[in-house]
Design an enzyme around this catalytic site. Structure first.
Site, PDB file in Angstrom:
ATOM      1  N   LYS A 130       0.848  -1.198   0.000  1.00  0.00           N
ATOM      2  CA  LYS A 130       0.000   0.000   0.000  1.00  0.00           C
ATOM      3  C   LYS A 130       0.880   1.243   0.000  1.00  0.00           C
ATOM      4  O   LYS A 130       1.881   1.293   0.729  1.00  0.00           O
ATOM      5  CB  LYS A 130      -0.905  -0.025   1.245  1.00  0.00           C
ATOM      6  CG  LYS A 130      -1.972   1.062   1.279  1.00  0.00           C
ATOM      7  CD  LYS A 130      -2.853   0.899   2.511  1.00  0.00           C
ATOM      8  CE  LYS A 130      -3.988   1.910   2.547  1.00  0.00           C
ATOM      9  NZ  LYS A 130      -4.844   1.749   3.758  1.00  0.00           N
ATOM     10  N   SER A 158      -9.821   1.736   2.721  1.00  0.00           N
ATOM     11  CA  SER A 158      -8.927   2.483   1.869  1.00  0.00           C
ATOM     12  C   SER A 158      -7.873   1.649   1.148  1.00  0.00           C
ATOM     13  O   SER A 158      -7.287   2.115   0.178  1.00  0.00           O
ATOM     14  CB  SER A 158      -8.214   3.553   2.704  1.00  0.00           C
ATOM     15  OG  SER A 158      -7.343   2.955   3.643  1.00  0.00           O
ATOM     16  N   SER A 208     -10.069  -0.529   6.915  1.00  0.00           N
ATOM     17  CA  SER A 208      -9.434  -0.342   5.602  1.00  0.00           C
ATOM     18  C   SER A 208      -8.709  -1.552   5.030  1.00  0.00           C
ATOM     19  O   SER A 208      -8.279  -1.516   3.879  1.00  0.00           O
ATOM     20  CB  SER A 208      -8.453   0.832   5.649  1.00  0.00           C
ATOM     21  OG  SER A 208      -9.159   2.046   5.595  1.00  0.00           O
TER      22      SER A 208
END
Lengths: 484, 96
Positions: free
Chosen positions: A75, A150, A174
């Site tokens: 990420k 997210s 997330s």
């Protein structure tokens, strides 16, 4: 079948080289990215160079660990030295960190191959990855739909086969919610299990790094590699890390599982409720003793969270001032430089949260909002403590719906309310895992959330793995899946 | 719940320049959010201790030892504007 185990077998039996495996994944990335947009940066050259080193080790007869040569997505809010780390924000569009996060450092030491940095909601604020300043990531099961967020890029990349496993971060859901939306396994560890050093801070008392995989075993192996004490994070726990892959058992006899009453019923998509009920029945058939548990304060989680997280974010994001790194708007005075730089660098959701947080922490409002929310956090924690006096693992849906269409939920509050199942777990610092438990009528995946007591990741793996062995949801792949 | 004047004040505190459109949008949206979180007022928390962190760890200390960072230049290279080994910012004080 565990992707890590299969690739490891190919490497050790010399069926394929690490370079071949890496190249195959990079080819998939190239083929799928025009549809998916999971990656902000693809690090092909570094990846192939790293893979070459693994091949040299194998050629020299050295023993390699389970993650050596395994392609992983990271990420893009985890700092990677020398590799652009953007947080999907215009503010950090050209930011190249001078240091490496502990989690990615540990992966590199384990020989894992980082093939790129995945898309996210700007600064990890969002539930659909639509808040990325750069691109919309598509859900591999239906490109018109969001991957969740997210950590939407990591979830989509794993679900589509662009990479075998990925790291994400979870502040209010997330990792778990995009795992549910994309039909993969995602785990948020106990707060403090994985070092946050080098994770760009959003809400420091809630943020945790965790794994994505297509199977429970893959998530367990990845967590094993990144978990453990780190002196560079003072909230990092000094605990022994068990061997997670040793906790799998065929039967759940003697395990007590509680279904959280407040997470079923009104407001839940009937397909989700049906799938979760069937999963609970499956757990019972595996030998678990199932009962209904009430967590009456659960429903206050969203309110407490949307005070605490923006408050911490408003303080954390004060560092983006245009002085030492990132964007700067050229102005004649310092004050207007700050205000203009931040206006140009941040997107609407980040501004909204900075505003909420600044308001909640400002003179005259602190007690009414921030302090109140922290007290409610205690009540939510107490609910869980009571529940874990009666059961070993709690279950709920991961999200009240399956993946929605991009642009469909545009009111901020409506979007916040979709986090109601995952948020209380962060507030209490507990481990939570989402795993596939069915599909709705449109063929979209549904996630089952397992919640454990502090540091009981082993039980989540045990229950999740037993469930996985008894079902075939985790073997289903989206049509665009790139077989490796 | 929150009016335009307060939104402007908060934006100033947060060092965020907002456009008039953002000011009015945030006034509505923040009001909705703050109204929703008022549900917390229905809970009696008079005798409840606040939780500041989920897992309590206290007094984490380490020796205060200097550890030089080997790549000073990689930090300075990220500066939006620099002069030699300094980060450069617009003038802070007036001439007079």
């Amino acid at each position: 079948m565990s992707a890590i185990r299969e690739l490891h077998r190919q490497l050790t039996q010399k069926a394929r080289s690490a370079v071949e495996i890496t190249q195959a994944h990079l080819d998939s990335v190239q083929a799928l990215e025009p549809t998916l947009h999971s990656f902000i940066s693809v690090t092909a050259d570094q990846a192939l160079a790293q893979a070459q080193q693994i091949d040299e080790k194998i050629a020299a007869g050295d023993e390699i660990g389970p993650l050596a040569g395994i392609p992983v997505g990271i990420k893009d809010n985890l700092c990677t030295r020398g590799i652009r780390t953007t947080c999907a924000s215009k503010f950090l569009e050209h930011f190249v960190p001078p240091y490496e996060s502990t989690a990615t450092q540990r992966l590199a030491e384990a020989g894992a191959i980082c093939i790129g940095k995945t898309n996210l909601d700007e600064f990890a604020m969002g539930s659909s990855t639509e808040n990325s300043a750069f691109q919309l990531t598509a859900n591999p099961w239906d490109p018109a739909r969001v991957p969740g967020g997210s950590s939407g890029g990591s979830a989509a990349a794993v679900a589509s086969g662009e990479c075998a496993i990925a790291l994400g971060s979870d502040t209010g859901g997330s990792i778990r919610q995009p795992a549910a939306f994309c039909g993969v396994v995602g785990l948020k560890p106990t707060y403090g299990l994985v070092s946050r050093y080098g994770l760009v801070a959003f809400a420091s008392s809630l943020d945790q790094i965790g794994p994505f995989g297509r199977t429970v075993e893959d998530a367990a192996i990845l967590l094993q590699a990144v978990a453990g004490h780190d002196p560079k994070d003072s909230t990092s726990l000094k605990v022994e890390i068990p061997d997670y892959t040793q906790c799998f058992k065929p039967s759940l006899k003697g395990r007590r599982i509680g279904v959280i009453q407040e997470t079923l019923g009104e407001g839940i998509d009937p397909a989700v409720e049906t799938a979760v009920a069937a999963a609970v029945k499956q757990l019972q058939e595996l030998g678990a003793e199932v009962k209904t548990i009430s967590c009456p304060q659960f429903r206050y989680g969203v309110s407490a969270y949307y005070i605490i997280a923006p408050s911490e974010a408003s303080a954390n994001l004060a560092r983006y001032d245009g002085v030492k790194y990132g964007l700067r708007s050229e102005q004649s005075s310092l004050l207007s430089m700050y205000a203009k730089t931040r206006a140009e660098g941040f997107g609407p959701e980040v501004k909204r949260r900075i505003m909420i947080g600044t308001y909640a922490l400002s003179a005259g409002y602190y007690d009414a909002y921030y302090l109140k929310a922290q007290k409610v956090r205690t009540l939510i924690k107490q609910d869980f403590e009571r529940a874990f006096g009666e059961v070993d693992v709690l279950v709920s849906p991961t999200a009240p719906t399956t993946a929605f269409k991009a642009g469909d939920v545009d009111d901020p509050l409506s979007l916040y309310l979709l986090d109601l199942m995952t948020i209380p777990v962060n507030l209490a610092g507990l481990p939570g895992m989402s795993l596939p438990c069915g599909f709705d009528a449109s063929g979209l995946p549904i996630g089952l959330q397992l919640i454990g007591n502090v540091l009981r990741e082993d039980l989540l793996f045990e229950v999740g793995h037993a469930y996985e062995q008894a079902t075939d949801w985790h073997t289903r792949r989206p049509a665009i899946y790139a077989a490796q | 719940m929150i009016d335009l004047e307060q939104v402007r004040k908060v934006a100033h505190l947060a060092r965020l320049e907002l456009t008039p459109a953002e000011e009015s949008q945030f006034t509505t949206q923040l009001s909705n959010i703050l109204e929703y979180v008022q549900q917390l007022d229905t809970l009696d928390t008079a005798n409840v201790e606040p939780t500041t962190r989920a897992i309590e760890v206290s007094n984490i200390t380490r020796p205060d030892q200097l550890q030089p960072f080997p790549e000073r230049e990689s930090i300075l290279a990220e500066a939006p504007e620099r002069e030699d080994d300094f980060f450069k910012v617009p003038k802070i004080l007036d001439d007079d």
